[in-house]
Write a protein that holds these residues in place. Structure first.
Motif, PDB file in Angstrom:
ATOM      1  N   LYS A  60      22.566  34.987  33.453  1.00  0.00           N
ATOM      2  CA  LYS A  60      21.981  36.080  32.728  1.00  0.00           C
ATOM      3  C   LYS A  60      21.674  37.201  33.847  1.00  0.00           C
ATOM      4  N   LEU A  61      21.909  38.432  33.275  1.00  0.00           N
ATOM      5  CA  LEU A  61      21.596  39.513  34.173  1.00  0.00           C
ATOM      6  C   LEU A  61      20.179  39.744  34.233  1.00  0.00           C
ATOM      7  N   ILE A  62      19.654  40.288  35.267  1.00  0.00           N
ATOM      8  CA  ILE A  62      18.287  40.491  35.628  1.00  0.00           C
ATOM      9  C   ILE A  62      17.567  41.671  34.767  1.00  0.00           C
ATOM     10  N   GLN A  63      18.644  42.549  34.377  1.00  0.00           N
ATOM     11  CA  GLN A  63      18.061  43.570  33.851  1.00  0.00           C
ATOM     12  C   GLN A  63      19.377  44.152  32.676  1.00  0.00           C
ATOM     13  N   LYS A  64      18.767  44.698  31.490  1.00  0.00           N
ATOM     14  CA  LYS A  64      20.003  44.723  30.535  1.00  0.00           C
ATOM     15  C   LYS A  64      20.751  46.359  30.884  1.00  0.00           C
ATOM     16  N   VAL A  65      21.869  46.307  30.479  1.00  0.00           N
ATOM     17  CA  VAL A  65      22.745  47.486  30.742  1.00  0.00           C
ATOM     18  C   VAL A  65      22.340  48.518  29.876  1.00  0.00           C
ATOM     19  N   GLY A  66      22.288  49.702  30.509  1.00  0.00           N
ATOM     20  CA  GLY A  66      21.823  50.872  29.628  1.00  0.00           C
ATOM     21  C   GLY A  66      21.946  52.428  30.157  1.00  0.00           C
ATOM     22  N   LYS A  67      21.121  53.279  29.803  1.00  0.00           N
ATOM     23  CA  LYS A  67      21.258  54.615  30.402  1.00  0.00           C
ATOM     24  C   LYS A  67      20.291  54.653  31.773  1.00  0.00           C
ATOM     25  N   PRO A  68      20.788  55.426  32.941  1.00  0.00           N
ATOM     26  CA  PRO A  68      19.821  55.568  33.934  1.00  0.00           C
ATOM     27  C   PRO A  68      18.837  56.554  33.689  1.00  0.00           C
ATOM     28  N   LYS A 116      16.407  56.970  36.071  1.00  0.00           N
ATOM     29  CA  LYS A 116      15.533  57.644  37.309  1.00  0.00           C
ATOM     30  C   LYS A 116      16.693  58.306  38.211  1.00  0.00           C
ATOM     31  N   PHE A 117      17.788  58.477  37.717  1.00  0.00           N
ATOM     32  CA  PHE A 117      18.877  59.102  38.457  1.00  0.00           C
ATOM     33  C   PHE A 117      19.917  59.522  37.444  1.00  0.00           C
ATOM     34  N   GLU A 118      20.818  60.532  38.078  1.00  0.00           N
ATOM     35  CA  GLU A 118      22.013  60.787  37.187  1.00  0.00           C
ATOM     36  C   GLU A 118      23.040  60.944  37.792  1.00  0.00           C
ATOM     37  N   ILE A 119      24.220  60.391  37.157  1.00  0.00           N
ATOM     38  CA  ILE A 119      25.230  60.231  37.896  1.00  0.00           C
ATOM     39  C   ILE A 119      26.540  60.985  36.852  1.00  0.00           C
ATOM     40  N   GLU A 120      27.367  61.572  37.561  1.00  0.00           N
ATOM     41  CA  GLU A 120      28.365  62.194  36.953  1.00  0.00           C
ATOM     42  C   GLU A 120      29.952  62.181  37.327  1.00  0.00           C
ATOM     43  N   VAL A 121      30.651  61.354  37.011  1.00  0.00           N
ATOM     44  CA  VAL A 121      31.975  60.963  37.375  1.00  0.00           C
ATOM     45  C   VAL A 121      33.140  62.161  37.196  1.00  0.00           C
ATOM     46  N   LYS A 122      33.707  62.863  37.887  1.00  0.00           N
ATOM     47  CA  LYS A 122      34.275  63.912  37.980  1.00  0.00           C
ATOM     48  C   LYS A 122      35.878  63.523  38.060  1.00  0.00           C
ATOM     49  N   ASN A 123      36.055  62.428  38.618  1.00  0.00           N
ATOM     50  CA  ASN A 123      37.420  61.952  38.913  1.00  0.00           C
ATOM     51  C   ASN A 123      37.652  60.550  38.275  1.00  0.00           C
ATOM     52  N   PRO A 124      37.674  60.632  36.952  1.00  0.00           N
ATOM     53  CA  PRO A 124      37.428  59.222  36.146  1.00  0.00           C
ATOM     54  C   PRO A 124      38.710  58.559  36.543  1.00  0.00           C
ATOM     55  N   ASP A 125      40.055  58.818  36.982  1.00  0.00           N
ATOM     56  CA  ASP A 125      41.045  58.020  37.309  1.00  0.00           C
ATOM     57  C   ASP A 125      40.943  57.273  38.470  1.00  0.00           C
ATOM     58  N   LYS A 126      40.136  57.685  39.461  1.00  0.00           N
ATOM     59  CA  LYS A 126      39.826  57.141  40.663  1.00  0.00           C
ATOM     60  C   LYS A 126      38.761  55.806  40.473  1.00  0.00           C
ATOM     61  N   ILE A 127      37.680  56.269  39.709  1.00  0.00           N
ATOM     62  CA  ILE A 127      36.521  55.335  39.579  1.00  0.00           C
ATOM     63  C   ILE A 127      36.783  54.276  38.259  1.00  0.00           C
ATOM     64  N   LEU A 128      37.251  53.091  38.928  1.00  0.00           N
ATOM     65  CA  LEU A 128      37.653  51.997  37.939  1.00  0.00           C
ATOM     66  C   LEU A 128      36.231  51.493  37.248  1.00  0.00           C
ATOM     67  N   PHE A 169      31.686  51.697  38.000  1.00  0.00           N
ATOM     68  CA  PHE A 169      30.506  52.037  38.856  1.00  0.00           C
ATOM     69  C   PHE A 169      29.066  51.606  38.189  1.00  0.00           C
ATOM     70  N   THR A 170      28.525  50.588  39.029  1.00  0.00           N
ATOM     71  CA  THR A 170      27.330  50.155  38.465  1.00  0.00           C
ATOM     72  C   THR A 170      26.309  50.535  39.188  1.00  0.00           C
ATOM     73  N   ALA A 171      25.075  50.896  38.971  1.00  0.00           N
ATOM     74  CA  ALA A 171      24.083  51.213  39.669  1.00  0.00           C
ATOM     75  C   ALA A 171      22.647  51.005  39.192  1.00  0.00           C
ATOM     76  N   LEU A 172      21.897  50.886  39.922  1.00  0.00           N
ATOM     77  CA  LEU A 172      20.304  50.427  39.620  1.00  0.00           C
ATOM     78  C   LEU A 172      19.321  50.886  40.550  1.00  0.00           C
ATOM     79  N   ALA A 173      18.164  51.390  40.299  1.00  0.00           N
ATOM     80  CA  ALA A 173      17.042  51.739  41.011  1.00  0.00           C
ATOM     81  C   ALA A 173      16.046  50.660  41.258  1.00  0.00           C
ATOM     82  N   TYR A 202      22.936  50.845  35.037  1.00  0.00           N
ATOM     83  CA  TYR A 202      24.110  52.171  34.633  1.00  0.00           C
ATOM     84  C   TYR A 202      25.467  51.186  35.105  1.00  0.00           C
ATOM     85  N   ASP A 203      26.239  51.418  33.828  1.00  0.00           N
ATOM     86  CA  ASP A 203      27.514  50.686  34.052  1.00  0.00           C
ATOM     87  C   ASP A 203      28.673  51.556  33.532  1.00  0.00           C
TER      88      ASP A 203
END
Lengths: 341, 657
Positions: B88-96, B98-110, B112-116, B290-291
C-alpha cells in the motif's frame, strides 16, 4: 735373374710398408688395386718380365701373388677389427641443418582446426575488414545500440570496420551454404582498440557455427566439452553461465576448471591467483538468434544452431603453462623467443 | 555492471538457511554471477556482475528474486519476503500542491514521481546505514540523502532529494538543455552542456539537476534543510547515457537509467523512501504523490510451445516444473495444450520478447549443469574447405623445416615504417580512429615489418632467415579491400640461395613449371638485382636484393635478400594432381658442356632444353665470364645411347650459344 728377384723383393718391401700404414677401408681398397688390380704391380710383372724365356719367373710371381693375397686377407681381418674399435669422440655435438620454427599461434590454430575437423567442422576464412551489416547490424545489433559505443572497434569509415570478432563469418557462411547442415570454424585475425598485458590490438579468434535441424543447447555443451577435453586435457571440466550477447539467445559465458588449483579456487587455503573461484573464462557462446538466422536466409522455424567465438591466444596462454607475463610477447620478433617453439 | 551487496541485505528480502558461499556458488551458475565473496565482520560482501540486459538484477531485491527461483528449483528451502509492487502506498497519488512541475520534453521523461516532506531533521545516518553504504563502496552523507542511496541499492530505482526551499518559486521545469549552458553538480564540478541533455530548471532560471546523471548544488540538501522534495523519475536511457559519457560522470544512477530500469518501480519506491525518511528524520508528508506517467507500458505476452522448448534445450522437461520456474521469476499466464502464454513482468519488460528468451529463463533456472553433453550427429556440409588454408600450413611447415622462423606482425603499421620501406602511404587504407601512430595503416606488403624484424635480430645472429605468411589489404574499386594471402622472406644468405629457397618451396608445393624473368621496372624495397617469378604467364612474386636506400633507412649493416610472393595466386596455379614420368630402363649418360655465349643462363637453359628431347636433365654448374658450364643428362626410354648419338646432340646444344 738377380734383378728380377730384386724387383720381387722391392714389391714385398713395398707391400709391408703400405700395409702398416693403412687405417681405413678406402686406403685398403686402393692398396688392393695397387698390387692385385688389372693394372696392378703383379699384372705389370707378368706383362713386363720375360716369362716365356724362363718358366721359373711365372712361378716366382705366383708365389709372390699368393703371399700378397694372404697378407692382404690378414690385413683385411685386422683392419676390420681396427675399424670396429677405432672411435671418434661420439659426444661431440651433431652438426644440425638450419632449424626454423612455426609460430606458436600457427601451431595453436592447426590444433584447433584439427579438433573441430574431427567433428566435421570445415575451416573457412572470412573477411577481417567487413561491412557493418555482417559485423553488427545483421547480427542483431541495431545502429543505435549501446554495444556499439564501447569504442573497441577500429573503423575505416562509417560502414567499414576491422572486425573485433569472427562472428561476421556466420552470415557469410549461411550465404555460402544456403542450406543447413552448416558446420564451420572461421579462424582469423581480429582487432580491438586495446593494448595492455592481456590485449594486443590484433589477435586471433576461432568461431564455430553449427546449424541444422533440432540442434539444442545439449549439443553446444557436447561440442564445447569435446574441444575442452581434446585441447586442454580430459581432466578439465566445463560449465556454462548465463550471459548476454545480441546475436545469440540464450547466451552463455563458458568457463573451464582451473588447472593450477584443480578447480578448487584455493591452494593450501590461499586464494588461487590465476582463476575466479576455481574457474577460468574461455569465452562466449550461445544459440544463434532467430533474427540472425533470418538475416542469413535460414528459416528459424525449421532450423536451429549454436555459435561460439573464442580467443586463440587466450586458449594458448591458458593451456600451455607458457607463463608469459604479457600476451603481447607472442607478437615479438626476437629469434631467441621464436626459436624456442 | 558490477555491484556489491551484503549477505544481510540479501536476507532482508530472502528467507533462507543457506550460507553465503553456497548461495554464491549456486546462483552464479543459473543467474547473476557472484564474482567474489568476502567475509566482513559478521557479514559477507558479494561482488556481483549484473549483465547489461538484466538491470533488474543490479540491486539486492532483484538478486533475491533470482536466488529464490534458483534455490527453489534446487529444492533448497527459501522464500521472497516482500512484494514491493503490491504494498500500500504511504500517500495517494494526486496533484502537487506545494510545488509545480512542468514537463517540456515529454518524449524524454518516461515517468516522474515527486513528493514533498516538511520539517525533516538532517543529521548523520545511524551506524547501520553508514556501515552498509561504506561496505558497498558509497560515502555516507546525511540521513535523508543516504536513504535514497540505500534504496537504489535495494530496488535498483534511483531517486533524488532537493532542498525544496532552494528551488526558485518551488517550480521545476523539465526541459532539454541548450548548448553552452553550465550546471554545477553535487561533486562541485562545473559541466558545460553540449545541449539536448535532460535538465531541471527552477522558477528562477537556475539549473538544479543534470537528470539521471547527478543533482546540482543549487538545491543541495544540507544540515539546514528542513523541507525537501523527493523525486523518483525514469528518464530516456539514450539521453542519460550520452550526458553521462561525455560529462564523464558514470554515476550509479546513470548506469541504471541507461539500461532501462522497471518503470513500475517508481511509485512503490517513492512511497517506501518517504516512509523511511519520516521514520528516521521526522517530518510530515506535505503533498500527494505527483505521478507523471503519460504512456504506461501495455501488457506484453510471449508464447512458447513446450514441444519446441524440449527440442531446443535437448531434454524433456516436466510441464509443472516449467510453470513453477516461470512463476518464481514473476511470469503469469495460461496453458492451452502444449502452448504456454506468459505475461512478462514489468521488470523484464525490455529483455523478454521471443520464445528463445523464455527458453533461456527455463533452461538456466533448471540448471545448465543438469543438461547432458551430447555430440550432434549432423551430416557433413556439402562444400569442401579451401586449399589455400591447407597450402599455407604446408608452406609454413616446409619453411620452418629448412631453417626459417615464422613471425606474426600486426596488420596495422605506422607511416614511419611505410616511408622507410619507400612504399606510398597513399596506397594504404587508413584507420579513422587509430590507437596510436604505430598502428594506423593496413599494410599492403609484409616487407616493411619483416625488414624491421630482420633489423631487430641483426646483432644477435649470424644467419637470419625470417618469414611471414599473412594477409595484405589492397584498395579496390569495391567497398572492401582485397585481403590477399602473401608470403615474404628476409635472409642474409646469397641471392642464389634465397632464390633456391623459393624454388624448393615451389617444388614442395608441386609447382613444377616456373621461370624467372628480369625486369627494368622498379619494385619498392628491391634494388635492380631482382628476378620476377613467373608461373603460367603470370607474375607471382619477386626475389632480390634490398634497395640500397631502404637498407640505409633501416640502418642495416649488410645487404639482405627479400622475397614477396602472392600466395593466393600461387595456390591457384598449383597443380592438384601428381604427374608421373616412367623411369627409363636404359642408363642415362651425363656430360659437362661449356657454352660461350652472351645470353643469360636462363635463356641458355631454355634453349638447351628445347634442342633435343633426349635431354632429360640440365644442371647449371658455374660460369667464367661468358663461359657457362652445364651438366647435361641424356636418356632414351627405348635404348642405350651411343657415343655418336650423344655427340650429335652435343653439337646441337653448342649451337644455342
Amino acid at each position: 735373374m738377380e734383378t728380377i728377384e730384386n724387383r720381387l723383393k722391392d714389391i714385398r718391401h713395398d707391400l709391408d710398408h703400405d700395409l702398416s700404414n693403412i687405417h681405413s677401408q678406402e686406403e685398403f681398397d686402393q692398396l688392393k688395386i695397387k698390387f692385385l688390380g688389372r693394372q696392378g704391380l703383379i699384372n705389370t710383372l707378368f706383362k713386363t718380365l720375360p716369362i716365356k724365356d724362363n718358366p721359373e719367373i711365372p712361378k716366382l710371381i705366383n708365389i709372390l701373388k699368393s703371399e700378397i693375397e694372404v697378407k692382404i686377407d690378414q690385413k683385411s681381418l685386422s683392419l676390420s677389427q681396427e675399424l670396429r674399435t677405432t672411435s671418434i669422440d661420439v659426444t661431440l655435438p651433431g652438426i644440425n641443418p638450419p632449424q626454423g620454427s612455426v609460430h606458436l599461434i600457427t601451431q595453436a590454430i592447426e590444433e584447433i582446426e584439427n579438433i573441430f575437423a574431427r567433428l566435421g567442422f570445415i575451416r573457412r576464412r572470412y573477411p577481417e575488414v567487413d561491412t557493418d551489416w555482417y559485423y553488427a547490424e545483421g547480427l542483431n545489433i541495431p545502429k543505435d545500440h549501446p554495444a556499439r559505443d564501447d569504442q573497441e572497434t577500429f573503423y575505416l569509415d562509417k560502414n567499414i570496420v576491422l572486425t573485433a570478432h569472427t562472428s561476421n563469418g556466420q552470415l557469410h557462411e549461411m550465404e555460402l551454404m544456403k542450406h543447413p547442415p552448416i558446420k564451420m570454424t572461421n579462424i582469423g585475425k581480429t582487432y580491438r582498440r586495446q593494448t595492455d598485458a592481456t590485449h594486443n590490438p590484433m589477435f586471433h579468434q576461432f568461431e564455430g557455427l553449427l546449424i541444422d535441424k533440432d540442434i539444442s543447447i545439449t549439443h553446444l555443451i557436447g561440442v564445447t566439452e569435446y574441444f575442452v577435453k581434446s585441447y586442454f586435457g580430459l581432466d578439465r571440466e566445463v560449465r556454462l553461465r548465463p550471459h548476454h550477447f545480441q546475436f545469440t539467445e540464450p547466451s552463455f559465458e563458458i568457463d573451464i576448471s582451473c588447472d593450477i588449483c584443480q578447480g578448487k579456487g584455493k591452494i593450501n587455503d590461499k586464494r588461487c591467483k590465476i582463476c575466479k573461484s576455481g574457474w577460468l573464462e574461455l569465452g562466449g557462446a550461445g544459440m544463434v538468434h532467430p533474427n540472425v538466422l533470418r538475416n542469413g536466409g535460414i528459416d528459424p522455424e525449421k532450423y536451429s544452431g549454436f555459435a561460439f567465438g573464442w580467443g586463440v591466444e587466450r586458449v594458448l596462454m591458458m593451456k600451455s603453462g607458457l607463463k608469459l607475463p604479457d600476451l603481447r610477447q607472442l607478437f615479438s620478433d626476437d629469434l631467441r623467443f621464436l626459436k624456442q617453439f | 555492471m558490477d555491484i556489491k551487496i551484503t549477505y544481510n541485505t540479501l536476507k532482508k528480502f530472502l528467507e533462507t538457511e543457506s550460507g553465503a558461499e553456497k548461495i554464491a556458488q549456486i546462483v552464479s551458475l543459473c543467474g547473476p554471477t557472484f564474482d567474489r565473496t568476502h567475509k566482513i565482520d559478521e557479514d559477507y560482501l558479494f561482488e556481483i556482475e549484473a549483465i547489461t540486459n538484466r538491470v533488474d538484477t543490479a540491486c539486492a531485491y532483484g538478486v533475491a528474486r533470482e536466488a529464490n527461483a534458483i534455490l527453489n528449483q534446487q529444492k533448497i528451502p527459501c522464500k521472497l519476503t516482500e512484494n514491493i509492487y503490491t504494498e500500500k502506498l504511504i500517500q495517494k497519488v494526486g496533484k502537487p500542491n506545494k510545488f509545480e512541475i512542468e514537463v517540456k520534453n515529454p518524449d524524454k521523461i518516461l515517468r516522474f514521481t515527486a513528493l514533498a516532506i516538511n520539517n525533516v531533521k538532517v543529521k548523520a545516518s545511524d551506524k547501520i546505514t553508514s556501515e552498509l553504504l561504506t561496505n558497498i563502496g558509497e560515502r555516507p552523507i546525511s540521513n535523508v540523502v543516504d536513504i535514497t542511496n540505500e534504496y537504489t541499492h535495494y530496488y535498483g530505482c534511483p531517486s533524488h532529494i532537493f532542498d525544496l526551499d532552494k528551488i526558485g518559486k518551488k517550480k521545476l521545469n523539465l526541459r532539454q538543455s541548450k548548448p553552452g549552458e553550465t550546471v554545477k553538480l553535487l561533486d562541485e564540478s562545473l559541466i558545460e552542456l553540449k545541449g539536448d541533455d535532460i535538465v531541471i530548471e527552477d522558477g528562477d532560471g537556475k539549473l538544479i539537476d543534470l537528470c539521471g546523471v547527478m543533482g546540482g548544488v543549487e538545491a543541495v540538501v544540507d544540515e539546514n534543510t528542513t523541507n525537501i522534495l523527493l523525486i523518483v523519475p525514469i528518464y530516456d536511457p539514450k539521453s542519460v547515457r550520452r550526458s553521462s559519457l561525455y560529462s564523464q560522470k558514470r554515476s550509479i544512477a546513470a548506469q541504471i537509467y541507461e539500461k532501462r530500469p522497471d518503470i513500475e518501480l517508481a511509485l512503490p519506491v517513492i512511497s517506501k523512501i518517504a516512509q523511511t525518511i519520516v521514520e528516521r528524520a521526522g517530518g510530515v508528508i506535505d503533498s500527494e504523490i505527483y505521478d507523471y506517467y503519460p504512456h504506461p507500458n501495455p501488457e506484453k505476452k510471449v508464447s512458447i510451445d513446450l514441444n519446441w522448448l524440449n527440442k531446443f534445450i535437448g531434454i524433456n522437461l516436466n510441464q509443472e516444473n516449467v510453470i513453477s520456474i516461470l512463476s518464481d521469476l514473476g511470469f503469469s499466464g495460461n496453458t492451452e495444450g502444449k502452448i504456454l502464454t506468459c505475461t512478462v513482468p514489468s521488470w523484464r519488460y525490455h529483455d523478454i520478447d521471443i520464445r528463445e528468451d523464455l527458453a533461456e529463463e527455463i533452461a538456466r533456472v533448471y540448471g545448465y549443469s543438469n543438461l547432458p553433453s551430447i555430440l550432434p550427429a549432423s551430416q557433413l556440409p556439402a562444400l569442401a574447405p579451401s586449399s589455400l588454408l591447407r597450402y599455407e600450413l604446408k608452406a609454413k611447415k616446409y619453411l620452418a623445416a629448412i631453417g626459417f622462423s615464422e613471425v606474426f606482425n600486426n596488420s596495422l603499421i605506422s607511416n614511419d615504417l611505410i616511408t622507410k620501406s619507400t612504399l606510398d602511404t597513399k596506397s594504404h587504407l587508413k584507420l579513422q580512429n587509430s590507437l596510436s601512430e604505430d598502428f594506423e595503416f593496413l599494410r599492403v606488403s609484409l616487407l616493411p615489418s619483416l625488414i624491421q624484424n630482420y633489423k631487430n635480430n641483426e646483432a644477435l645472429f649470424d644467419k637470419i632467415r625470417l618469414f611471414e605468411l599473412s594477409n595484405v589489404y589492397l584498395k579496390q574499386n569495391s567497398e572492401l579491400p582485397e585481403e590477399r594471402s602473401t608470403l615474404s622472406l628476409t635472409t642474409n644468405l646469397t641471392f642464389r640461395e634465397t632464390k633456391g629457397i623459393v624454388e624448393s618451396l615451389l617444388r614442395h608445393l608441386n609447382v613444377k613449371l616456373f621461370s624467372w624473368k628480369e625486369t627494368s621496372e622498379h619494385t619498392p624495397c628491391f634494388s635492380k638485382e631482382l628476378a620476377l617469378l613467373v608461373i603460367g604467364g603470370k607474375t607471382v612474386g619477386v626475389v632480390g636484393r634490398i634497395d640500397p636506400q631502404v637498407r640505409i633507412n633501416y640502418s642495416l649493416k649488410t645487404d639482405i635478400y627479400l622475397s614477396e610472393i602472392n600466395f593466393a595466386l600461387l595456390v591457384d596455379l598449383i597443380s592438384p594432381n601428381y604427374s608421373y614420368n616412367p623411369i627409363s630402363e636404359y642408363p642415362s649418360i651425363i656430360e659437362s658442356i661449356t657454352i660461350d655465349s652472351t645470353k643469360s643462363v636462363s635463356e641458355l637453359t631454355d634453349a638447351i632444353k628445347q634442342s633435343d628431347n633426349l635431354i632429360t636433365g640440365i644442371e647449371y654448374t658455374e660460369s667464367y665470364g661468358n663461359k657457362h658450364t652445364f651438366k647435361i643428362t641424356f636418356t632414351s626410354p627405348l635404348k642405350n645411347l651411343s657415343q655418336v648419338e650423344i655427340s650429335s646432340i652435343k653439337s646441337k646444344i653448342l649451337q644455342v650459344a
